[in-house]
Write an enzyme that holds these catalytic residues in place. Structure first.
Site, PDB file in Angstrom:
ATOM      1  CB  CYS A 106    -120.255 -34.909 -59.075  1.00  0.00           C
ATOM      2  SG  CYS A 106    -120.994 -34.949 -60.709  1.00  0.00           S
ATOM      3  CG  HIS A 359    -116.886 -31.414 -62.239  1.00  0.00           C
ATOM      4  ND1 HIS A 359    -116.515 -32.062 -61.076  1.00  0.00           N
ATOM      5  CD2 HIS A 359    -118.203 -31.722 -62.434  1.00  0.00           C
ATOM      6  CE1 HIS A 359    -117.550 -32.731 -60.602  1.00  0.00           C
ATOM      7  NE2 HIS A 359    -118.580 -32.544 -61.407  1.00  0.00           N
ATOM      8  CB  CYS A 390    -125.334 -30.540 -57.855  1.00  0.00           C
ATOM      9  SG  CYS A 390    -124.371 -30.202 -59.347  1.00  0.00           S
ATOM     10  N   GLY A 392    -124.943 -36.248 -59.608  1.00  0.00           N
ATOM     11  CA  GLY A 392    -125.781 -36.866 -60.626  1.00  0.00           C
ATOM     12  C   GLY A 392    -126.867 -37.765 -60.044  1.00  0.00           C
TER      13      GLY A 392
END
Length: 413
Positions: A106, A359, A390, A392
């Protein structure tokens, strides 16, 4: 014997200020055969962004671009082949401009920005283009991946760590004060804030219209985001199922969806921006990445922010605007609770977040920066802001920025 000639010492380098000049993105689409980009290549999406940056900044000679860094989480097919280099060539940049690809899931685009910014600060580059793309319709998250069996056989990570929805449910377990009702209410507010930002014209200026042709259909010009659900109510959210756990907390309504989209940013040294007549929308103050337990990856922004604030000599009270990626409502709320910030604090995601807008994994970091830059321009009373997310497998990333419109910009910084 003649004396051995003295060789000159290497030039001493000074750390230089790095500025965010401009950022753009495609409208975000829904992944899958019903989405606006079904049938569109991922690399074509990011090429649109690179070309738009050059069009919007005509005083930048293309040959002055020193690097193109483009992130993707699933680097295969139309997201493979050293994406930064292929995007540079496809965008028409001179063949002398190099490029590379990045993967930090991300935080891919965020890492593209911080990695190239470090090179600008060091003096290796003057001008870079950094961004990310994710076509989750063409490349579902984890497709083709082969996790090492040691992860599970040696209990290196909890099995839940390999499924992001399960990690969000784990975060609800860890913080029982974050109820489903509270998560839904936050999600409803995100939809409302994005709708208001669209109404006020805060989102559209950084969108690159994309002409796309879906298989079996004609061409369409996509100029707005596809995922938003304006008018979402608590009743709508309460009715959604909890796919990751029976009677759980996480739903499609209080989490970001599966999306397609691309972003790109133009960064330079402060001196180069002045030389070329480019605007400085933000100054990079500092950044940090941190690791956490993979099974509660959503808490990652907390240690990353603590680390970044410490390095910058700032506290959370110095931060006047926060753009935090809304992978899941619970992840945002755990961050706010850590700092004692109210769920509806006006500093947080003023223009809405990923729950509403989407996202597309590796692209999202630059979307946060775009929105923060717009808010800096609209509110010169704010000096410092941050973008955080955040990541992964148990990580977080945070970047701190300074507002050039503030009266004290550059002082004691």
């Amino acid at each position: 014997m003649s004396p051995t000639p003295t060789r000159p010492l290497p030039r001493q380098r000074q750390v230089r200020d790095v500025v965010f000049v401009d950022g753009v993105r495609t409208p975000f689409g829904k992944a899958g055969d019903k989405g606006i980009y079904h049938g569109t290549r991922a690399d074509d999406l990011v090429v649109k962004c690179v070309r738009e940056l050059l069009r919007r900044n005509p005083s930048l000679p293309p040959e002055r671009v020193d690097e193109v860094a483009i992130a993707a989480t699933t680097q295969t097919g139309d997201q493979g082949l050293t994406l930064g280099r292929t995007a540079a060539l496809l965008a028409g940049l001179p063949q002398s401009v190099p490029g590379y690809a990045i993967d930090r899931m991300c935080a891919g685009a965020m890492t593209a920005v911080t990695s190239t910014a470090g090179s600008i600060a060091f003096g290796a580059y003057d001008v870079v283009i950094a961004g990310g793309v994710e076509h989750m319709g063409n490349h579902p998250m984890g497709a083709g991946a082969d996790p090492n069996p040691r992860f599970l056989s040696e209990r290196l990570v909890d099995p839940a760590a390999l499924n992001m929805g399960n990690t969000a449910e784990n975060l609800h377990d860890r913080f029982p004060a974050i109820t489903k009702e509270r998560a839904d209410r936050y999600a409803m507010a995100s939809q409302a804030k994005l709708a208001a930002a669209y109404e006020d014209g805060h989102i559209q200026p950084d969108l690159v219209p994309v002409a796309a042709r879906r298989p079996g259909e004609g061409w369409a010009l996509n100029s707005v985001d596809e995922p938003p659900r304006p008018g979402t109510t608590m009743e709508d959210l309460e009715a959604l199922r909890t796919p990751f756990r029976p009677h759980g907390h996480v739903t499609a309504g209080n989490a970001a969806g599966l999306n397609d989209g691309a972003t790109a940013a133009l960064l330079t040294s402060a001196e180069t921006a002045a030389e070329l007549g480019l605007p400085a929308k933000m100054r990079l103050v500092g950044y940090a990445f941190a690791g956490v337990e993979p099974e509660v990856m959503g808490i990652g922004p907390v240690p990353a922010t603590e680390k970044a604030l410490t390095q910058a000599g700032l506290s959370i009270e110095d931060i006047g605007l926060i753009e935090i990626n809304e992978a899941f409502a619970v992840q945002v709320l755990s961050f706010l609770d850590h700092y004692g910030i109210a769920d509806d604090d006006q500093r947080v995601n003023r223009y809405g977040g990923a729950i509403a807008v989407g996202h597309p994994l590796a692209s999202s970091g630059v979307r946060l920066m775009n929105q923060l830059a717009r808010q800096f321009e609209a509110d010169p009373t704010v000096r410092f802001g941050l973008t955080t997310m955040c990541v992964g497998l148990g990580m977080g990333g945070t970047v701190i920025w300074e507002n050039p419109h503030h009266a004290d910009y550059g002082k004691d910084a």
